[in-house]
Design a protein around this motif. Sequence first.
Motif, PDB file in Angstrom:
ATOM      1  N   GLN A 118       0.822  -1.213   0.000  1.00 52.07           N
ATOM      2  CA  GLN A 118       0.000   0.000   0.000  1.00 52.07           C
ATOM      3  C   GLN A 118       0.856   1.264   0.000  1.00 52.07           C
ATOM      4  OE1 GLN A 118      -2.756   0.227   3.267  1.00 52.07           O
ATOM      5  NE2 GLN A 118      -3.647   2.132   2.516  1.00 52.07           N
ATOM      6  N   GLU A 119       0.620   2.124  -0.991  1.00 53.13           N
ATOM      7  CA  GLU A 119       1.292   3.423  -1.030  1.00 53.13           C
ATOM      8  C   GLU A 119       0.647   4.333   0.012  1.00 53.13           C
ATOM      9  OE1 GLU A 119       0.951   4.957  -5.117  1.00 53.13           O
ATOM     10  OE2 GLU A 119       1.143   2.905  -5.761  1.00 53.13           O
ATOM     11  N   TYR A 120       1.428   5.248   0.605  1.00 55.67           N
ATOM     12  CA  TYR A 120       0.844   6.136   1.611  1.00 55.67           C
ATOM     13  C   TYR A 120      -0.004   7.217   0.959  1.00 55.67           C
ATOM     14  CZ  TYR A 120       4.823   9.053   0.409  1.00 55.67           C
ATOM     15  OH  TYR A 120       5.740   9.795  -0.293  1.00 55.67           O
ATOM     16  N   VAL A 126       5.029   9.839 -26.601  1.00 52.49           N
ATOM     17  CA  VAL A 126       4.294  10.987 -26.043  1.00 52.49           C
ATOM     18  C   VAL A 126       3.017  10.478 -25.394  1.00 52.49           C
ATOM     19  CG1 VAL A 126       3.410  13.325 -26.458  1.00 52.49           C
ATOM     20  CG2 VAL A 126       5.030  12.319 -28.064  1.00 52.49           C
ATOM     21  N   GLU A 127       2.785  10.873 -24.161  1.00 53.86           N
ATOM     22  CA  GLU A 127       1.565  10.466 -23.447  1.00 53.86           C
ATOM     23  C   GLU A 127       0.407  11.376 -23.850  1.00 53.86           C
ATOM     24  OE1 GLU A 127       1.013   7.835 -21.746  1.00 53.86           O
ATOM     25  OE2 GLU A 127      -0.880   8.323 -20.786  1.00 53.86           O
ATOM     26  N   LYS A 128      -0.670  10.767 -24.304  1.00 49.82           N
ATOM     27  CA  LYS A 128      -1.900  11.468 -24.702  1.00 49.82           C
ATOM     28  C   LYS A 128      -1.589  12.775 -25.435  1.00 49.82           C
ATOM     29  CE  LYS A 128      -4.323   9.146 -21.028  1.00 49.82           C
ATOM     30  NZ  LYS A 128      -3.784   8.968 -19.686  1.00 49.82           N
ATOM     31  N   ILE A 136      -0.292   2.480 -29.912  1.00 49.14           N
ATOM     32  CA  ILE A 136      -0.515   2.976 -28.548  1.00 49.14           C
ATOM     33  C   ILE A 136       0.048   2.024 -27.500  1.00 49.14           C
ATOM     34  CG2 ILE A 136      -2.553   4.324 -29.191  1.00 49.14           C
ATOM     35  CD1 ILE A 136      -4.216   2.011 -27.847  1.00 49.14           C
ATOM     36  N   ASN A 137       0.270   2.588 -26.336  1.00 44.52           N
ATOM     37  CA  ASN A 137       0.756   1.863 -25.170  1.00 44.52           C
ATOM     38  C   ASN A 137      -0.400   1.119 -24.513  1.00 44.52           C
ATOM     39  OD1 ASN A 137       1.625   1.164 -22.602  1.00 44.52           O
ATOM     40  ND2 ASN A 137       1.983   3.284 -21.933  1.00 44.52           N
ATOM     41  N   CYS A 138      -0.259  -0.185 -24.327  1.00 47.63           N
ATOM     42  CA  CYS A 138      -1.332  -0.993 -23.734  1.00 47.63           C
ATOM     43  C   CYS A 138      -1.281  -1.036 -22.209  1.00 47.63           C
ATOM     44  CB  CYS A 138      -1.254  -2.425 -24.246  1.00 47.63           C
ATOM     45  SG  CYS A 138      -1.614  -2.603 -25.989  1.00 47.63           S
TER      46      CYS A 138
END
Length: 421
Positions: A84-86, A169-171, A180-182
């Motif tokens: 779990q991330e804080y 490039v992201e979006k 695209i990145n899956c």
Amino acid sequence: MLKAIILIGGPLKGTRFRPLSLDLPKPLFPVAGFPIIQHHIEACQKVEGLKEILLIGFYQPSDAFKTFLSRAQQEFHISIRYLQEYTSLGTAGGLYHFRDVIQSGNPECFFVMNADVCSDFPLTEMVDFHRQRSHACCTMMGTEASREQALNYGCLVENTDTHEVLHYVEKPGTFVSSIINCGVYLFSPEVFKHIATVFARHQEDLPSDDSFALGSKDSIRLEQDIFPMLTGDSKLYVYKTQNFWSQIKSAGSAIYANRLYLALYHKTHPDRLAAHGEGMPSIKGDVYIHPSANVDSTAVLGPNVTVGANVTIGPGTRIRESIILDGASIQDHSCILHSIVGWNSTVGAWTRVEGTPSDPNPNIPFAKLDSGELFSEDGRLNPSITILGRNVTIPAEVIVLNSIVLPHKDLPHSYKNQIIL
Ligand code: GDD
Ligand code: GTP
């Protein structure tokens, strides 16, 4: 040895999945009869040498989560842990925060998978592909999308001979590429060096005053911070899949994913598909029925229907393209089309519950499902699948069309194109 990490996000994510994510974390929502991330786990289990699966997210570990984890551990005989991330640390921040756990036992490489995608996950093929490229730091699963839809995803340009990623490039705001990145990656441990560089830079660059929310200095995103840094240096490669892949963002996309996973069962789990036979309900196409469900022999189900545990389905009912969640009761002669019926909900006799499917446009090659906005620009609800939240009661002889019904409602009459609060 290999490991896999599934990025499950947290309660701030999945707002497009309401009201179904109100009382169950979206990664546990059942598609084709099993929690979304169980399909990831089953794919991981088939990879030779994969010894541990780590779920990273910022959900509080609820009872549903703990039950899922302990059941999955037993069933799959593999170590499955939740880290779990804080706070929301971003897609790479969590990896970095838990880097010691990930690297313990010296894995040769590790998968990272977005929880909110569905696919047949060609993981073994990705391992072979990655091993053939000795300098690779990351192999990313990619697929083709239409020109317009590609803008909603991470887009990449590859060297078509070597499959090296030259540009990422992201979006993007304007067209970059239709590949695209899956959201499925295989990393070599070397990636931690690159994440560490970004981490150090963020610590220097970002002011430490209160105006920055807790954790913002520790938040690192694979897509914006890491991938662009790996391009053009023989470090980032794309493994392109021709098989099915889709995001699971909206409830409508769960109906679509349900169809894709039911079709996959022909190959992976034929035993999960409902059989035909005398004295049994009439089955059309692919249908999953939980063994504890009680379905009348005169009901007609399918194609693409999932019936959960302890569901009762009465005589003369017709259900297609729908998910009926645990404990629901569908009474005599009612009709359910393109809908999700929530846990313990009741649909009265001779009632019709119907939604509008949001399938990818069949006339556009490589079209993906649009998990569009709930409302149109003039403020009206866009027609979509009908969703009944948990414990909703619909009376006999009414019609509920393209509507979203929040949990614990007793509907007095028919509804059309409405959110019922
Ligand atoms: N643990 C953790 N912590 N997980 C996170 C966090 C975080 O802070 N933020 C997001 N995730 C998880 C989500 O639960 C989801 O499974 C995945 O990371 C990606 O979620 P988003 O950040 O919402 O990105 P996206 O889905 O819009 O786009 C990503 O996936 C596309 C494919 O589905 C990007 O990777 C795109 O490039 C990609 O095309
Ligand atoms: P956030 O989701 O936290 O942004 O808040 P919100 O629920 O106030 O706004 P959102 O844009 O998600 O929804 C717009 C409107 O939909 C709300 O103002 C309500 O009228 C209605 N709504 C409330 N709860 C839900 C829900 O669980 N699901 C859906 N689909 N609509 C809801």
